[in-house]
Scaffold this motif. Structure first.
Motif, PDB file in Angstrom:
ATOM      1  N   TYR A 290      -8.126  14.530  50.581  1.00  0.00           N
ATOM      2  CA  TYR A 290      -8.162  15.787  49.820  1.00  0.00           C
ATOM      3  C   TYR A 290      -9.598  16.199  49.486  1.00  0.00           C
ATOM      4  O   TYR A 290     -10.000  17.337  49.730  1.00  0.00           O
ATOM      5  CB  TYR A 290      -7.330  15.644  48.536  1.00  0.00           C
ATOM      6  N   LYS A 291     -10.381  15.287  48.916  1.00  0.00           N
ATOM      7  CA  LYS A 291     -11.741  15.640  48.489  1.00  0.00           C
ATOM      8  C   LYS A 291     -12.626  16.032  49.670  1.00  0.00           C
ATOM      9  O   LYS A 291     -13.437  16.944  49.583  1.00  0.00           O
ATOM     10  CB  LYS A 291     -12.364  14.484  47.706  1.00  0.00           C
ATOM     11  N   LYS A 292     -12.448  15.346  50.786  1.00  0.00           N
ATOM     12  CA  LYS A 292     -13.234  15.643  51.989  1.00  0.00           C
ATOM     13  C   LYS A 292     -12.904  17.043  52.514  1.00  0.00           C
ATOM     14  O   LYS A 292     -13.802  17.841  52.807  1.00  0.00           O
ATOM     15  CB  LYS A 292     -12.935  14.594  53.060  1.00  0.00           C
ATOM     16  N   VAL A 293     -11.614  17.364  52.613  1.00  0.00           N
ATOM     17  CA  VAL A 293     -11.190  18.670  53.114  1.00  0.00           C
ATOM     18  C   VAL A 293     -11.653  19.782  52.174  1.00  0.00           C
ATOM     19  O   VAL A 293     -12.183  20.799  52.605  1.00  0.00           O
ATOM     20  CB  VAL A 293      -9.659  18.699  53.322  1.00  0.00           C
ATOM     21  N   LYS A 294     -11.484  19.565  50.876  1.00  0.00           N
ATOM     22  CA  LYS A 294     -11.883  20.580  49.887  1.00  0.00           C
ATOM     23  C   LYS A 294     -13.395  20.788  49.876  1.00  0.00           C
ATOM     24  O   LYS A 294     -13.882  21.918  49.821  1.00  0.00           O
ATOM     25  CB  LYS A 294     -11.385  20.184  48.503  1.00  0.00           C
ATOM     26  N   LYS A 295     -14.140  19.694  49.929  1.00  0.00           N
ATOM     27  CA  LYS A 295     -15.605  19.761  49.853  1.00  0.00           C
ATOM     28  C   LYS A 295     -16.205  20.574  51.006  1.00  0.00           C
ATOM     29  O   LYS A 295     -17.215  21.258  50.823  1.00  0.00           O
ATOM     30  CB  LYS A 295     -16.186  18.347  49.856  1.00  0.00           C
ATOM     31  N   LEU A 296     -15.582  20.538  52.168  1.00  0.00           N
ATOM     32  CA  LEU A 296     -16.103  21.284  53.309  1.00  0.00           C
ATOM     33  C   LEU A 296     -16.090  22.793  53.048  1.00  0.00           C
ATOM     34  O   LEU A 296     -16.911  23.527  53.603  1.00  0.00           O
ATOM     35  CB  LEU A 296     -15.314  20.945  54.568  1.00  0.00           C
ATOM     36  N   GLY A 297     -15.158  23.247  52.226  1.00  0.00           N
ATOM     37  CA  GLY A 297     -15.153  24.636  51.780  1.00  0.00           C
ATOM     38  C   GLY A 297     -14.760  25.681  52.812  1.00  0.00           C
ATOM     39  O   GLY A 297     -14.821  26.872  52.526  1.00  0.00           O
ATOM     40  N   ILE A 298     -14.370  25.271  53.996  1.00  0.00           N
ATOM     41  CA  ILE A 298     -14.047  26.259  55.031  1.00  0.00           C
ATOM     42  C   ILE A 298     -12.551  26.367  55.324  1.00  0.00           C
ATOM     43  O   ILE A 298     -12.138  27.260  56.062  1.00  0.00           O
ATOM     44  CB  ILE A 298     -14.809  25.981  56.343  1.00  0.00           C
ATOM     45  N   TYR A 299     -11.760  25.495  54.762  1.00  0.00           N
ATOM     46  CA  TYR A 299     -10.330  25.483  55.068  1.00  0.00           C
ATOM     47  C   TYR A 299      -9.467  26.092  53.963  1.00  0.00           C
ATOM     48  O   TYR A 299      -8.365  26.557  54.221  1.00  0.00           O
ATOM     49  CB  TYR A 299      -9.856  24.052  55.351  1.00  0.00           C
ATOM     50  N   GLN A 300      -9.970  26.094  52.731  1.00  0.00           N
ATOM     51  CA  GLN A 300      -9.171  26.573  51.613  1.00  0.00           C
ATOM     52  C   GLN A 300      -8.902  28.076  51.751  1.00  0.00           C
ATOM     53  O   GLN A 300      -9.822  28.872  51.940  1.00  0.00           O
ATOM     54  CB  GLN A 300      -9.845  26.278  50.286  1.00  0.00           C
ATOM     55  N   ASN A 301      -7.619  28.428  51.701  1.00  0.00           N
ATOM     56  CA  ASN A 301      -7.158  29.819  51.813  1.00  0.00           C
ATOM     57  C   ASN A 301      -7.660  30.521  53.076  1.00  0.00           C
ATOM     58  O   ASN A 301      -7.839  31.733  53.088  1.00  0.00           O
ATOM     59  CB  ASN A 301      -7.546  30.629  50.569  1.00  0.00           C
ATOM     60  N   ALA A 302      -7.838  29.762  54.135  1.00  0.00           N
ATOM     61  CA  ALA A 302      -8.325  30.318  55.405  1.00  0.00           C
ATOM     62  C   ALA A 302      -7.166  30.886  56.222  1.00  0.00           C
ATOM     63  O   ALA A 302      -6.985  30.577  57.395  1.00  0.00           O
ATOM     64  CB  ALA A 302      -9.084  29.246  56.185  1.00  0.00           C
ATOM     65  N   TRP A 303      -6.353  31.747  55.578  1.00  0.00           N
ATOM     66  CA  TRP A 303      -5.168  32.308  56.214  1.00  0.00           C
ATOM     67  C   TRP A 303      -5.509  33.158  57.429  1.00  0.00           C
ATOM     68  O   TRP A 303      -4.693  33.308  58.344  1.00  0.00           O
ATOM     69  CB  TRP A 303      -4.378  33.139  55.206  1.00  0.00           C
ATOM     70  N   GLY A 304      -6.698  33.720  57.471  1.00  0.00           N
ATOM     71  CA  GLY A 304      -7.108  34.557  58.599  1.00  0.00           C
ATOM     72  C   GLY A 304      -7.095  33.826  59.927  1.00  0.00           C
ATOM     73  O   GLY A 304      -7.027  34.450  60.984  1.00  0.00           O
ATOM     74  N   LYS A 305      -7.134  32.501  59.890  1.00  0.00           N
ATOM     75  CA  LYS A 305      -7.070  31.721  61.129  1.00  0.00           C
ATOM     76  C   LYS A 305      -5.800  32.022  61.910  1.00  0.00           C
ATOM     77  O   LYS A 305      -5.803  32.000  63.126  1.00  0.00           O
ATOM     78  CB  LYS A 305      -7.085  30.220  60.824  1.00  0.00           C
ATOM     79  N   LEU A 306      -4.734  32.269  61.196  1.00  0.00           N
ATOM     80  CA  LEU A 306      -3.471  32.544  61.878  1.00  0.00           C
ATOM     81  C   LEU A 306      -3.538  33.839  62.665  1.00  0.00           C
ATOM     82  O   LEU A 306      -2.840  34.007  63.652  1.00  0.00           O
ATOM     83  CB  LEU A 306      -2.315  32.577  60.882  1.00  0.00           C
ATOM     84  N   ASP A 307      -4.374  34.772  62.236  1.00  0.00           N
ATOM     85  CA  ASP A 307      -4.552  36.027  62.968  1.00  0.00           C
ATOM     86  C   ASP A 307      -5.583  35.883  64.071  1.00  0.00           C
ATOM     87  O   ASP A 307      -5.447  36.456  65.138  1.00  0.00           O
ATOM     88  CB  ASP A 307      -5.012  37.143  62.017  1.00  0.00           C
ATOM     89  N   SER A 308      -6.637  35.118  63.821  1.00  0.00           N
ATOM     90  CA  SER A 308      -7.770  35.109  64.733  1.00  0.00           C
ATOM     91  C   SER A 308      -7.677  34.066  65.840  1.00  0.00           C
ATOM     92  O   SER A 308      -8.134  34.310  66.939  1.00  0.00           O
ATOM     93  CB  SER A 308      -9.066  34.913  63.959  1.00  0.00           C
ATOM     94  N   GLU A 309      -7.107  32.918  65.553  1.00  0.00           N
ATOM     95  CA  GLU A 309      -7.071  31.873  66.579  1.00  0.00           C
ATOM     96  C   GLU A 309      -5.900  32.087  67.507  1.00  0.00           C
ATOM     97  O   GLU A 309      -4.801  32.427  67.093  1.00  0.00           O
ATOM     98  CB  GLU A 309      -7.014  30.488  65.928  1.00  0.00           C
ATOM     99  N   ASP A 310      -6.140  31.857  68.780  1.00  0.00           N
ATOM    100  CA  ASP A 310      -5.138  32.115  69.798  1.00  0.00           C
ATOM    101  C   ASP A 310      -4.277  30.875  70.034  1.00  0.00           C
ATOM    102  O   ASP A 310      -4.416  30.199  71.036  1.00  0.00           O
ATOM    103  CB  ASP A 310      -5.830  32.554  71.092  1.00  0.00           C
ATOM    104  N   LEU A 311      -3.429  30.574  69.083  1.00  0.00           N
ATOM    105  CA  LEU A 311      -2.529  29.437  69.220  1.00  0.00           C
ATOM    106  C   LEU A 311      -1.077  29.909  69.212  1.00  0.00           C
ATOM    107  O   LEU A 311      -0.216  29.321  68.598  1.00  0.00           O
ATOM    108  CB  LEU A 311      -2.742  28.444  68.066  1.00  0.00           C
TER     109      LEU A 311
END
Length: 144
Positions: free
Chosen positions: A120-141
């Motif tokens: 948890y602390k590692k993921v949060k500290k990076l600061g790029i994943y929290q509430n990054a909902w736009g990934k669902l629109d932008s990434e081609d998966l």
């Protein structure tokens, strides 16, 4: 102190994510039964995505336990901290692609990559994943 059972944590996390995605304009279907490697199917602007949700109850839970060998390609992972003991806190959401999950895994010393976790602390500290909902629109998966 509130203590949820494992299935309560999972269900609450899935429905929080479904609600948030609905609020963001996605059409959301919750999967049941034999498709549990995918918790949600979402669609927006004619594109469908698969979402796997993992939840923890509190920050003290420290990590999301996953089996790295079961991470599937072309799936988004939404990691949720429910903050069940902090009633004024909203859940936290961290959105990662399967490749990002694999990059961030920590192996347990005994079982190596069979039993792995996302800290948890590692993921949060990076600061790029929290509430990054736009990934669902932008990434081609998109799923087929």
């Amino acid at each position: 102190m509130i203590k949820l059972e494992k299935n309560q944590t999972g269900i609450a996390s899935e429905f929080y994510v479904a609600g948030e995605l609905g609020r963001l304009g996605y059409n959301v279907s919750v999967t049941f039964g034999n498709t549990k490697s995918i918790d949600l199917l979402v669609e927006k602007n004619g594109k469908s995505k698969a979402v796997q949700v993992k939840g923890i109850q509190t920050t003290k839970s420290i990590c999301w336990n996953l089996d790295k060998t079961k991470v599937l390609d072309n799936i988004f992972y939404v990691l949720v901290n429910l903050h069940v003991n902090e009633t004024n806190e909203k859940p936290e959401f961290f959105i990662l692609s399967s490749a990002e999950c694999l990059d961030l895994f920590t192996d347990t010393p005994k079982e190596k990559n069979k039993r792995t976790y996302l800290d948890y602390k590692k993921v949060k500290k990076l600061g790029i994943y929290q509430n990054a909902w736009g990934k669902l629109d932008s990434e081609d998966l998109e799923i087929l």
